[in-house]
Scaffold this motif. Structure first.
Motif, PDB file in Angstrom:
ATOM      1  N   THR A 244       0.846  -1.205   0.000  1.00  0.00           N
ATOM      2  CA  THR A 244       0.000   0.000   0.000  1.00  0.00           C
ATOM      3  C   THR A 244       0.877   1.248   0.000  1.00  0.00           C
ATOM      4  O   THR A 244       0.620   2.203  -0.746  1.00  0.00           O
ATOM      5  CB  THR A 244      -0.928  -0.019   1.236  1.00  0.00           C
ATOM      6  OG1 THR A 244      -1.709  -1.220   1.193  1.00  0.00           O
ATOM      7  CG2 THR A 244      -1.845   1.192   1.262  1.00  0.00           C
ATOM      8  N   CYS A 247       2.437   1.778  -3.399  1.00  0.00           N
ATOM      9  CA  CYS A 247       1.490   2.389  -4.349  1.00  0.00           C
ATOM     10  C   CYS A 247       1.287   3.868  -4.038  1.00  0.00           C
ATOM     11  O   CYS A 247       1.169   4.687  -4.959  1.00  0.00           O
ATOM     12  CB  CYS A 247       0.142   1.671  -4.311  1.00  0.00           C
ATOM     13  SG  CYS A 247       0.195   0.078  -5.130  1.00  0.00           S
ATOM     14  N   ALA A 314      -7.293  -2.989  -5.034  1.00  0.00           N
ATOM     15  CA  ALA A 314      -7.900  -1.655  -4.970  1.00  0.00           C
ATOM     16  C   ALA A 314      -6.828  -0.554  -4.983  1.00  0.00           C
ATOM     17  O   ALA A 314      -6.974   0.467  -5.662  1.00  0.00           O
ATOM     18  CB  ALA A 314      -8.748  -1.545  -3.711  1.00  0.00           C
ATOM     19  N   GLN A 315      -5.732  -0.788  -4.238  1.00  0.00           N
ATOM     20  CA  GLN A 315      -4.686   0.232  -4.139  1.00  0.00           C
ATOM     21  C   GLN A 315      -3.996   0.420  -5.496  1.00  0.00           C
ATOM     22  O   GLN A 315      -3.682   1.530  -5.891  1.00  0.00           O
ATOM     23  CB  GLN A 315      -3.629  -0.174  -3.088  1.00  0.00           C
ATOM     24  CG  GLN A 315      -4.163  -0.421  -1.687  1.00  0.00           C
ATOM     25  CD  GLN A 315      -4.565  -1.863  -1.468  1.00  0.00           C
ATOM     26  OE1 GLN A 315      -5.293  -2.449  -2.261  1.00  0.00           O
ATOM     27  NE2 GLN A 315      -4.092  -2.458  -0.389  1.00  0.00           N
ATOM     28  N   ALA A 318      -6.101   2.385  -7.882  1.00  0.00           N
ATOM     29  CA  ALA A 318      -6.034   3.842  -7.653  1.00  0.00           C
ATOM     30  C   ALA A 318      -4.868   4.430  -8.450  1.00  0.00           C
ATOM     31  O   ALA A 318      -4.967   5.520  -9.023  1.00  0.00           O
ATOM     32  CB  ALA A 318      -5.884   4.133  -6.163  1.00  0.00           C
ATOM     33  N   HIS A 340     -14.822  -0.093  -4.358  1.00  0.00           N
ATOM     34  CA  HIS A 340     -14.118   1.198  -4.382  1.00  0.00           C
ATOM     35  C   HIS A 340     -14.338   1.944  -5.692  1.00  0.00           C
ATOM     36  O   HIS A 340     -14.094   3.136  -5.767  1.00  0.00           O
ATOM     37  CB  HIS A 340     -12.615   0.971  -4.152  1.00  0.00           C
ATOM     38  CG  HIS A 340     -12.082  -0.223  -4.886  1.00  0.00           C
ATOM     39  ND1 HIS A 340     -12.353  -1.511  -4.469  1.00  0.00           N
ATOM     40  CD2 HIS A 340     -11.353  -0.337  -6.011  1.00  0.00           C
ATOM     41  CE1 HIS A 340     -11.794  -2.367  -5.312  1.00  0.00           C
ATOM     42  NE2 HIS A 340     -11.181  -1.674  -6.255  1.00  0.00           N
ATOM     43  N   SER A 381      -7.361   2.425  -0.958  1.00  0.00           N
ATOM     44  CA  SER A 381      -7.293   2.953  -2.329  1.00  0.00           C
ATOM     45  C   SER A 381      -7.815   4.385  -2.359  1.00  0.00           C
ATOM     46  O   SER A 381      -7.311   5.231  -3.101  1.00  0.00           O
ATOM     47  CB  SER A 381      -8.060   2.056  -3.309  1.00  0.00           C
ATOM     48  OG  SER A 381      -9.437   2.321  -3.256  1.00  0.00           O
TER      49      SER A 381
END
Ligand SMILES: CC(=O)N[C@H]1[C@@H](OP(=O)(O)OP(=O)(O)OC[C@H]2O[C@@H](n3ccc(=O)[nH]c3=O)[C@H](O)[C@@H]2O)O[C@H](CO)[C@@H](O)[C@@H]1O
Ligand SMILES: C=C(OP(=O)(O)O)C(=O)O
Length: 423
Positions: A244, A247, A314-315, A318, A340, A381
């Motif tokens: 995370t 990212c 999800a991250q 993004a 998300h 995200s």
């Protein structure tokens, strides 16, 4: 209810320490139920899910406390467990509570555990946990929303689960340590949290081979002992927290060193980040991430370890939202893990979902707005998107984030983000 207030557009620089893994801490706290002697765990992340597990263990009569002098250390003494039960009130807030089932049944010969409900990302049944324990000789009924399991003595068998299941493998592995004879788990999950759990069990006297592969062999023993001493078992670093942060830095630009991070557990994510144009240097115990130019959009597909983790989908999406070009993101593990998307769209992202696939068309800039977190990684995200969006973003319902990230906003502030928690 707490929210995060983010002013986007800051580059991230400096260093940040990655905590112990949520998904190793939860089974390992439950593994302490396998012995009547005290167990010490270190590198325990400060998370709501860990607090819930400690409460669950105390509710059974165990001692389960975080050390005041050393907050990353937890001591569990399950010698005083009187009621091998996990009530709905605690289980409903955390699906991983199902991880008490195997240890309780193996040590006490009985367990009553509330069925976890479905959750935002999918229905998430636990049929494989139940079928595996039944194959080991347990009698299991489901009544009034509770799994009621009994077995005088579990017996070793060969179990091939219908799909690769992480907590299913962990539950059966823990149960098998005290079973009569040899258990072979075929189609076992290989996520790094499983060999970490196996190493802890081995240190407690279990006989396990093949952990980290798809075939785990366990020779049952009569009893397991505790793990005392100042270190006890040290929990593996959280690869999803590390991913995370990778990212986040990739999206905002900057230069950050993640300390206490394990690059070899993140190979699929690192490969995709490199493909996107991010520079990553993997050290023994750290990862350095440097990002300057606009990234290229990268397609990916989630799958079991060692492939790209669903917990990073999800991250990374993004990131694709602000990258150059189009990408295809395919989710193969959970049937509903695109919650998300609509919130990212509120921030100006261009995403279309068709079944298990999301088509993302990168835009030059996102614009800040109020968005709502729907699950743990969806929340992360939205934080990443907020860090790059123009203006102010408010992420609401961050109790999801607190379930699985150790002081995320403080760590992000430490590397230069403009982010604060507000009521
Ligand atoms: C605490 C923990 O470690 N959670 C992780 C664990 O969840 P968890 O262990 O719940 O996820 P599983 O690996 O079991 O789920 C994989 C797939 O198998 C299905 N399934 C699973 C068990 C079962 O009895 N029947 C069944 O149908 C699930 O619905 C899902 O579609 O692995 C997931 C997949 O990597 C991660 O997203 C979670 O962060
Ligand atoms: C889905 C997750 O966790 P859990 O299995 O605890 O819900 C996660 O960590 O992303």
């Amino acid at each position: 209810m707490d929210k995060l207030l983010i002013h986007g557009g800051r580059r991230l620089n400096g260093d940040v320490t990655i905590s112990g893994a949520k998904n190793a801490a939860l089974p390992e706290l439950c593994a302490a139920l396998l012995t009547a002697e005290p167990v010490t765990l270190t590198n325990v992340p400060r998370l709501q899910d860990v607090n819930t597990t400690l409460k669950l263990l105390r509710n059974m009569g165990a001692r389960a406390e975080r050390s005041e002098s050393q907050p990353d250390q937890v001591l569990i003494d399950a010698g005083s467990v009187t009621s091998p039960e996990a009530p709905y009130d605690l289980v409903k807030t955390m699906r991983a509570s199902i991880l008490v089932l195997g240890p309780l049944l193996a040590r006490f010969g009985e367990a009553t555990v509330s069925l976890p409900g479905g959750c935002a990302i999918g229905s998430r049944p636990v049929d494989q946990h139940i079928k595996g324990l039944q194959a080991m000789g347990a009698e299991i009924t489901v009544e009034h929303g509770y799994i009621i399991a009994k077995a005088r003595k579990l017996k070793g068998v060969r179990i091939t689960t219908d799909m690769v299941t992480v907590t299913g493998t962990e539950n059966l592995l823990m149960a098998a340590t005290l079973a009569d004879g040899e258990t072979v788990l075929e189609n076992a999950a290989q996520e790094p949290e499983i060999p970490d759990l196996a190493e802890m069990l081995i240190a407690m006297g279990a006989k396990i081979e093949g952990h980290g592969t798809s075939k785990i062999r366990v020779q049952g023993v009569e009893r397991l002992h505790g793990l005392a001493g100042p270190v006890g078992h040290r929990i593996v670093p959280d690869r999803i927290e590390a991913g995370t942060f990778l990212c986040a830095v990739a999206a905002t630009g900057g230069d950050v060193v993640l300390k206490n991070a394990c690059a070899s557990h993140l190979e699929a994510v690192i490969e995709k980040l490199r493909e996107a144009g991010v520079a990553i240097e993997a050290g023994e115990n750290h990862i350095r991430v440097t990002s300057d130019a606009r990234l290229k959009a990268v397609s990916f597909r989630t799958s079991e370890y060692p492939a790209f983790p669903t917990d990073m989908q999800a991250q990374f999406m993004a990131l694709n939202c602000v990258a150059e070009g189009a990408s295809r993101v395919t989710e193969t593990i959970f049937e509903n893990r695109f919650m998300h998307v609509n919130e990212l769209v509120r921030l100006g992202a261009r995403i279309e979902v068709d079944g298990h696939t999301a088509m993302v068309q990168g835009v030059e800039q996102l614009s800040g707005a109020t968005v709502m977190a729907t699950d743990l990684r969806a929340s992360a995200s939205l934080v990443i998107a907020g860090l790059v969006a123009d203006g102010e973003t408010i992420v609401d319902r961050i109790y999801h984030l607190d379930r699985g990230y150790d002081q995320m906003e403080a760590k992000l502030r430490g590397i230069g983000a403009d982010i604060e928690r507000v009521k």
